[in-house]
Design an enzyme around this catalytic site. Structure first.
Site, PDB file in Angstrom:
ATOM      1  N   ASP A 562       0.855  -1.190   0.000  1.00  0.00           N
ATOM      2  CA  ASP A 562       0.000   0.000   0.000  1.00  0.00           C
ATOM      3  C   ASP A 562       0.894   1.245   0.000  1.00  0.00           C
ATOM      4  OD1 ASP A 562      -2.236   1.567   0.154  1.00  0.00           O
ATOM      5  OD2 ASP A 562      -2.836   0.934   2.165  1.00  0.00           O
ATOM      6  N   GLU A 565       2.634   5.216  -3.855  1.00  0.00           N
ATOM      7  CA  GLU A 565       2.635   6.231  -4.930  1.00  0.00           C
ATOM      8  C   GLU A 565       3.952   6.995  -5.007  1.00  0.00           C
ATOM      9  OE1 GLU A 565       0.246   5.855  -2.580  1.00  0.00           O
ATOM     10  OE2 GLU A 565      -1.069   4.718  -3.882  1.00  0.00           O
ATOM     11  N   ASP A 638      -8.813   4.042  -2.125  1.00  0.00           N
ATOM     12  CA  ASP A 638      -9.705   4.360  -1.011  1.00  0.00           C
ATOM     13  C   ASP A 638     -11.023   4.957  -1.488  1.00  0.00           C
ATOM     14  OD1 ASP A 638      -7.658   3.367   0.409  1.00  0.00           O
ATOM     15  OD2 ASP A 638      -6.903   5.286   1.135  1.00  0.00           O
TER      16      ASP A 638
END
Lengths: 970, 553
Positions: A562, A565, A638
């Protein structure tokens, strides 16, 4: 959790307290945290250039090829490209290099790079994104290489030489034609712009110097003498240091962006360039009536509760765009991992006479075209053009460059149960038991960040999870797996082995000074980020997954990546600053969109290599880029428990899928907030048709395991999940297909029905493979849905077998317990109808074939089967069957190339699993007799409730799934 | 439990699994059928058999042929073909049971089927562990039985206690009621005397009343003015802090997930909730403090009023200041969240003027209200003495009355509480229990409040009701509101035990707690000499198929 930093570090506030200021409603996403084009210097500069071109009716690209410099050798055409507006600048006398590669798979690659720049421009994306060196078209594949007096070079290639690439010298332009019809045009609108690297002291250089030209004056005085128009001023905006909110991007190399227009001529619909929460068919961002005013942005970002119907950047980026019309299909891959913006403009009719003038005499192409403008911050211009001819060809061509979806672990396409967080070992045991009690199958239980010791990945909170290996074994006993989260930020803590080893090995991303480690804030507080561009870092990272290093991990533990980015709470736009430095002195700005994929890849490597188990990895990632499909699955981040987010999931997943990443899903139920039971149920009913099927929930949301809302919801959700399990053989076969030729698993209607213009913009229903049509219900209180039945064949409801005849839209029932799903006539779908507690527990069960006959009484389908766990399939250890019905006979034959070795004993056993049931749909009359060889087989028939056809069930034909047979029916 | 690993799996597989099961030999024809159901599996004279749900008639040879014919799965009790039927495990040495047929031959040695009869395909070797399991279960049952016996005795004591307590309360109540009349009369009489004394005193002083009031007003005027301005200032500050927090709440950046900021906003939400509906109307009353009734109340009332109001506002300031101050100590300074920085700036400015521990402004000691000047003549003194004596007589009488009234109310309250069918919970009324886990100590006072304590105390809820009809689940609700979540609540789930204790605390969903509580109060009431009667421990009765237990998660 958060410790106070020394208060002296606090920045002094400039803003004045505005007391009593009451703001209106608070938007979920904080839009102002993220840049618009006008807040991005290079986007502004390139868009201003496009505006100037538009305002000038006589606009022509200042770029010219030197015709005499063109050379074609071994499939590569090279030439010198000049910007006529900067040719007097001595610094740029070397000009730009133009390259055109003719690949052996009919792909053409066009590159523009700077010759002898003062620093090398970053050209490393190809090293990580392209899977292998490709072959070039031999001279024999290229026909009619012609050069005319105007400096236009023409090359024909492709099957029957249907494709043509025409390269014009002045102005520079590259046109791709299919059967003589212009299809993809590069620099047709003259928006090519290329910021040459220079020193800050050199003043304003580069091709922006329209003003210099006009004034014909020496440098230095110009700016004081000539008044610039607002657009001209914009051309220089934020060339060097650039500020956004309280952040400053130091941009030590100054401006280095470039842009170019790409026209999809005669093509009104373009698709792709994920990830955006937008429709499948991309909406215009420029031109009159454009629904969006901002360009689509590709810049991997952690966006909290993202907004729907907005071209803002999200977690992943794939600069791949597909254009499709009834007559034509084409695609481009803009291979660049820096921040990229793409404007889309639609022209209802193409009245650019210049464009068509050269094919005078041919009947006018009555075309709606799409113009796109691609703008990247750094690197080299590198674009691949795919002309098909079919979409399937394009997917194969594209995936032959960036890779296909890797065969997943069989369990990973079953149902995943996730929540932030399952709190303790006891909690895990209770949830696990809950599934068995309620007879709901599931395969994987997930643990989010709270399972760790203070967000130190590869550790456990020992009070809450005292025996992680036992816990995993408990699940494994039922054929179930566990996934734990591992993020790329490493807590700054010399007592934490990962942190310390990373420091010792010197593998963290560096600050712009190139020496000190970058530190920022994420879940664990002050953290450092591993530089996965460092080969040493990747190997070390991979080694952390060994059982002895990752204490408490077992063979049935897999990984979730997770925040890659990367998400940096304290960084500009919640990510890492662009001027931080990677291995090899590469600025982050060049590789931002690939960072997450490098992490994903290193993790997959770790799971593959751990203790030589020969097991395929499973890694879920949030960030992605072109090529991510080689490493694992992704999800759409999300999202929110709202009907709108349920609705947008389909177009988002279809877009990601057609861009090469087939293994994707959206959080079922919605991550933030509390879904009402109806929404949750509808989301499960839709989610069983996502390639990656996981329910997930935020820490602040209420529990929502499938049985918590009571009846009728528990039964409805149970039925949905069981349906997923019944179709697992179909899903696995589709993954195989994706792994071979890059076909998406869930497919837009226009992929399966490329000639039906009614479906080109359709994204509220889609196909699973070529066989199942799925229409999610995305509104509350709905019991009827409008489904579009494409083609001229019948469609069979998968539950009631009621029939619908295409083409056309029909109102059909969509009661609370199911959404409309239809099997297309002409297909054969393999299923397993003995639903057990996990997919593992079903792996030795017999099969059911559902045959939907078309109007000619024919149908076909495939089944792929392997051990579901290991890499043995790569050595021929698999079964691939084709089932076909024609003239009243169902035949089963192997599709495995004869060159492949025979399957192992283990797979021979699998081949011996039987087909227990064959269901035949679409019969005009009941079957009287079914035979295999001279054996007569029991069959029972009934008339379907609706549609008049007969449904016959052949009982125990005593044939094996992996062996040839012929079954005749009358 | 035996588990499969990759290697033995390959080695032990039965390659012709399908054929073997399809042609089940006759001894296994009725595999999976419970002995009590055998008579339902008899073919008719034509060799046909009807599904147990009567949905279909099939050839008897289709029973257990590993192909599902009946909707209810009754034709395949011994295979996984239907999945929805039940497979009977004899479990000799332990308790027979039935498992879902979807668990037959699934490669998992089902713990419920300890004889391993559910896995006969050869996919996995399931040893018969019924003897061990049976022994353990027997032991466990014996242990539970012991607890139940012990618990049963205790519960009987509880019941006796409850009944006795109730009887005593009835008695006490009657006694209290009997006293009430006398006490009322005594209070009345004392009041008469007091009124007379007061009247006499007032008469004596009547002439000088106006002068005294005027001089009192004059005496207090500057104090009133000062206090009013203090109040105004306090309100100002309170409003400023409130606005700061409101601004923070609306504009802070959620992306940073800063716990310190989240906690402060939670606290602010709690504060706003605490203000309740008054909050809405308060703004207007704030403005009207230049009271039109200024001269209708005495200057003493007025100054006291102002001081009270100031005190309340200062308490609010203290709360709000603490919220901001805590955040400014803990927040992540690297986040550059403008809304947070604005708040920190405010608190920094304000901190110099505020004394946290005294909850007041730095340069403001409380005003002292001087005593009224008094008349010191002997006559006045006597009247005053009389009045004082009358006052204390009256106070004493009314205290006695209040005591009795409180006693009545107390008993009535207790009698109103639902202490279970047989008053077994009387013993536990208002008894408090703690449970320590890693981070917190949880506590509950039965029929009272539940709390969570660490460095501070969080209110988890007040007893609200019994859930279900069994008197074994209590719900405590209306606790402090959770950030981004519901009001906190506790479910107290009780099982039989010989001692009263919380045995676990879980928070399955955010701010919804489950306390597991052992108590004799829910133990079954066993007949006397249970242990000497026939032992249920060794009965071989079939365990009922597991029912879905209620979903507390």
């Amino acid at each position: 959790m958060a410790h106070a930093k020394s208060r002296s570090k606090k920045t002094i506030l400039r803003s004045v307290l505005a007391l009593g200021l009451v703001l209106g409603c608070v938007n979920a996403v904080k839009r102002e945290d993220f840049k618009t084009c006008s807040q991005s210097g290079f986007c502004t500069r390139n868009r201003a250039y496009a505006d100037m071109a538009k305002e000038d009716p006589k606009w022509a690209s200042p770029f010219q090829l030197n015709p005499s410099s063109l050379r074609l050798k071994e499939g590569i055409l090279t030439g010198d490209l000049f910007n006529t507006q900067e040719s007097q600048q001595p610094a740029s006398s070397a000009g730009l290099g133009f390259e055109l590669h003719l690949l052996d798979n009919d792909v053409v690659r066009v590159r523009v790079n700077e010759r002898d720049p003062i620093h090398p421009r970053y050209d490393g994306v190809q090293d990580t994104v392209l899977i292998k060196p490709y072959g070039f078209a031999t001279e024999a594949n290229i026909e009619r290489l012609q050069k005319d007096d105007n400096g236009i070079l023409t090359i024909q290639y492709g099957p029957n030489n249907r494709n043509t690439v025409r390269i014009s010298s002045a102005p520079f332009k590259v046109e791709f034609l299919v059967n003589g019809v212009p299809t993809v045009l590069l620099n047709n609108d003259g928006l090519l712009r290329f910021e040459r690297l220079r020193n800050k002291d050199d003043g304003v250089l580069g091709e922006n110097k329209l003003v210099d030209q006009a004034s014909e004056e020496g440098e230095g005085e110009i700016e004081t003498q000539v008044e610039k128009s607002p657009l001209e001023l914009k051309l220089e905006e934020n060339s060097w240091e650039e500020r956004f909110k309280e952040f400053t991007d130091s941009k030590p190399r100054g401006p280095e962006s470039f842009g170019m227009d790409i026209t999809f001529s005669g093509i009104n619909h373009v698709y792709g360039i994920p990830e955006h929460a937008t429709s499948l068919s991309l909406k215009a961002t420029r031109g009159t009536g454009a629904p969006y005013s901002e360009p689509y942005r590709l810049y991997n970002l952690d966006v909290f509760e993202y907004e729907i119907d907005n071209p803002m950047a999200l977690y992943g980026s794939i600069p791949f765009m597909l254009g499709h019309s009834k007559n034509n299909t084409a695609a481009v891959f803009w291979m660049n991992a820096a921040e990229t913006w793409i404007d889309v403009e639609k022209s209802a009719t193409d009245n650019n006479s210049g464009l068509l003038s050269w094919i005078k005499g041919k009947k006018p192409v009555q075309a709606a075209s799409t113009k796109t403008h691609w703008i990247s911050e750094s690197g080299v211009l590198d674009v691949f053009v795919f002309l098909g001819p079919t979409q399937r060809d394009i997917f194969r061509q594209y995936s032959s460059l960036v890779g296909t979806t890797v065969m997943p672990q069989a369990f990973s396409i079953a149902y995943h149960q996730c929540r932030w967080n399952y709190n303790t070992q006891q909690d895990v045991a209770e949830v696990d038991a809950g599934f068995d009690e309620h007879d709901i199958p599931y395969d994987v239980l997930w643990l989010d960040i709270e399972h760790t010791n203070g967000k130190r990945y590869f550790t456990w909170d020992e009070a809450k999870f005292p025996n992680p290996a036992d816990m995993q074994q408990g699940l494994a006993n039922k054929g179930r797996k566990m996934v734990t989260i591992i993020d790329p930020h490493i807590k700054m803590d010399s007592g934490y082995h990962v942190s310390q080893q990373g420091a010792d090995l010197d593998v963290y991303i560096k600050n712009k000074d190139g020496t000190s480690n970058f530190d920022g804030w994420c879940w664990p507080g002050s953290s450092q980020w591993i530089d996965f561009y460092n080969p040493k870092a990747r190997d070390w990272w991979a080694s952390l997954f060994k059982y002895e290093t990752y204490v408490g991990s077992t063979k049935s533990l897999f990984t979730w990546n997770d925040m890659n980015e990367p998400s940096v709470f304290t960084g500009p736009e919640i990510t890492i600053p662009k001027d931080v430095i990677h291995y090899g002195n590469v600025e982050h700005r060049n590789v931002h969109n690939l960072y997450g994929t490098m992490f994903h890849s290193a993790t997959a490597q770790g799971l593959t290599e751990r203790n030589e188990t020969n097991q395929r990895p499973f890694v879920l990632s949030r960030a992605f880029f072109a090529g991510t499909q080689r490493y694992g699955a992704i999800w759409t981040g999300d999202n929110v428990a709202s009907w709108e987010h349920l609705e947008i999931a389909s177009p988002m997943l279809l877009t990601i899928g057609l861009s090469g990443v087939a293994f994707s899903g959206a959080d079922v139920g919605g991550f933030f907030g509390n879904p009402e039971p109806e929404l949750l149920t509808r989301w499960y009913q839709a989610g069983i048709y996502y390639p990656f099927f996981r329910a997930h929930a935020h820490l602040d949301s209420k529990r929502r395991e499938p049985w918590l809302f009571g009846e009728p919801y528990t039964s409805q959700i149970r039925e949905a999940i069981r349906t997923r399990y019944a179709y697992l053989p179909l899903w696995y076969t589709l993954f195989h297909e994706a792994s071979i030729d890059g076909m998406p698993i869930i497919r837009p209607m226009f992929t399966v029905f490329p000639e039906d213009e009614a479906v080109f913009g359709m994204d509220d229903q889609y196909m699973v493979g070529d066989a199942l049509l799925v229409k999610p219900v995305v509104k509350p209180g709905v019991t009827q849905s409008t489904v579009y039945f494409a083609g001229t064949e019948k469609w069979f409801d998968i539950k009631s077998f009621s029939v619908q005849q295409g083409p056309g839209a029909k109102e059909v029932d969509s009661p609370a317990d199911r959404i409309p799903v239809y099997q297309r006539a002409g297909t054969i779908v393999p299923k397993r109808e003995r639903i057990r507690r996990s997919s593992k527990a079903m792996e030795n069960d017999p099969f059911t074939l559902v045959i939907a006959l078309d109007s000619k009484g024919e149908a076909s389908g495939k089944l792929y089967l392997d051990d579901g766990e290991t890499f043995n399939y790569q050595h021929g250890d698999y079964i691939l069957r084709e089932f076909k019905v024609s003239t009243g006979t169902l035949s089963s034959r192997s599709l495995k190339p004869t060159t492949e070795p025979e399957a192992s004993d283990f797979m021979q056993h699998k081949a011996g699993l039987r087909i227990e049931r064959i269901v035949v749909l679409g019969l005009a009359a009941p079957l009287k007799q079914v035979r295999v060889a001279d054996r007569e087989i029991e069959v029972g028939c009934a008339q379907a409730a609706q549609g008049g056809h007969y449904v016959c069930t052949v009982k125990e034909p005593r044939v094996n799934i992996g062996k040839d047979f012929d079954l005749s029916f009358v | 439990m035996k588990t499969r690993s990759a290697i033995p799996l390959v080695a032990t597989l039965t390659w012709c699994l399908s054929v073997a099961t399809a042609e089940a030999d006759s001894s296994n024809k009725l595999r999976g059928v419970a002995p009590s159901d055998l008579q339902r599996y008899i073919p008719n004279e034509k060799g046909h058999w009807t599904c147990l749900d009567s949905s279909k008639t099939i050839s008897f040879s289709a029973v257990n042929d590993d192909y599902c014919d009946c909707l209810d799965g009754s034709d395949e009790p011994g295979t996984s073909a239907c999945g929805n039927g039940l497979f009977y495990c004899a479990n000799e040495g332990h308790i027979p049971t039935r498992i879902k047929t979807s668990r037959v031959n699934d490669g998992v040695c089902d713990p419920d089927c300890c004889d391993g009869s559910d896995e006969y395909s050869g996919l996995v070797e399931c040893p018969n562990v019924c003897e061990e399991v049976g022994a353990v279960a027997k032991q466990e049952r014996a242990r539970l039985q012991l607890i139940q016996q012990e618990g049963s005795k205790l519960r009987k004591d509880y019941i006796d206690f409850g009944k006795a307590a109730k009887a005593k309360m009835v008695l006490d109540l009657a006694q209290f009621h009997a006293q009430t009349e006398d006490l009322e009369r005594a209070v009345e009489e004392a009041k008469k005397i007091l009124d007379a004394a007061t009247l006499a005193q007032e008469k004596y002083h009547e002439g000088s009343k106006g002068d005294r009031e005027a001089s009192r007003r004059e005496q207090l005027a500057p104090l009133i003015q000062e206090q009013a301005s203090r109040l105004a200032r306090a309100k100002n500050v309170r409003n400023k802090l409130r606005a700061t927090l409101q601004n923070l709440k609306e504009n802070y950046n959620k992306n940073y997930h800063d716990t310190a900021v989240k906690n402060t906003i939670t606290g602010f939400d709690d504060y706003i909730t605490g203000l309740g509906e008054d909050h809405e109307s308060e703004a207007s009353t704030d403005e009207e403090q230049v009271d039109p009734t200024e001269y209708s109340i005495t200057p003493d009332e007025r100054i006291n009023n102002l001081m009270d109001q100031t005190y309340v506002i200062q308490r609010e300031i203290g709360t709000l200041y603490d919220l901001l101050d805590n955040m400014s100590r803990e927040y992540n300074t690297e986040n550059n969240d403008e809304a947070v920085q604005v708040s920190v700036k405010v608190v920094e400015e304000f901190s110099t003027t505020w004394v946290t521990d005294r909850q007041e402004f730095g340069d403001e000691a409380a005003l002292e209200v001087p005593a009224e000047l008094t008349d010191e003549s002997p006559e006045a003194e006597k009247l005053k003495d009389d009045a004082d004596v009358a006052q204390s007589a009256f106070d004493e009488a009314s205290d006695r009355r209040t005591q009795v009234q409180d006693g009545i109310r107390d008993i009535e309250n207790k009698m109103k509480a639902d202490l279970g069918k047989d008053e077994a919970f009387a013993k536990l009324f208002d008894e408090c229990f703690d449970f320590k886990d890693i981070e917190y100590t949880y506590s509950v006072c039965l029929f009272g409040d539940a709390n969570q304590r660490s460095h501070s105390t969080t209110f988890l809820g007040k007893f609200s009701h019994w859930e279900g009809a069994n008197y074994d689940v209590q719900v405590y609700s209306g606790g402090t509101k959770c950030w981004n979540g519901p009001d906190r609540s506790v479910k107290l789930v009780m099982t039989c035990g010989t001692q009263n204790e919380i045995i676990s605390v879980a928070e399955p969903a955010k701010c919804e707690y489950v306390f597991r509580f052992q108590t004799p109060a829910v133990c079954p009431v066993l007949p006397e000499h249970e242990n000497e009667a026939s032992t249920p421990v060794d009965t071989e009765e079939e365990a009922p198929p597991k029912h879905t237990r209620h979903d507390e998660l």
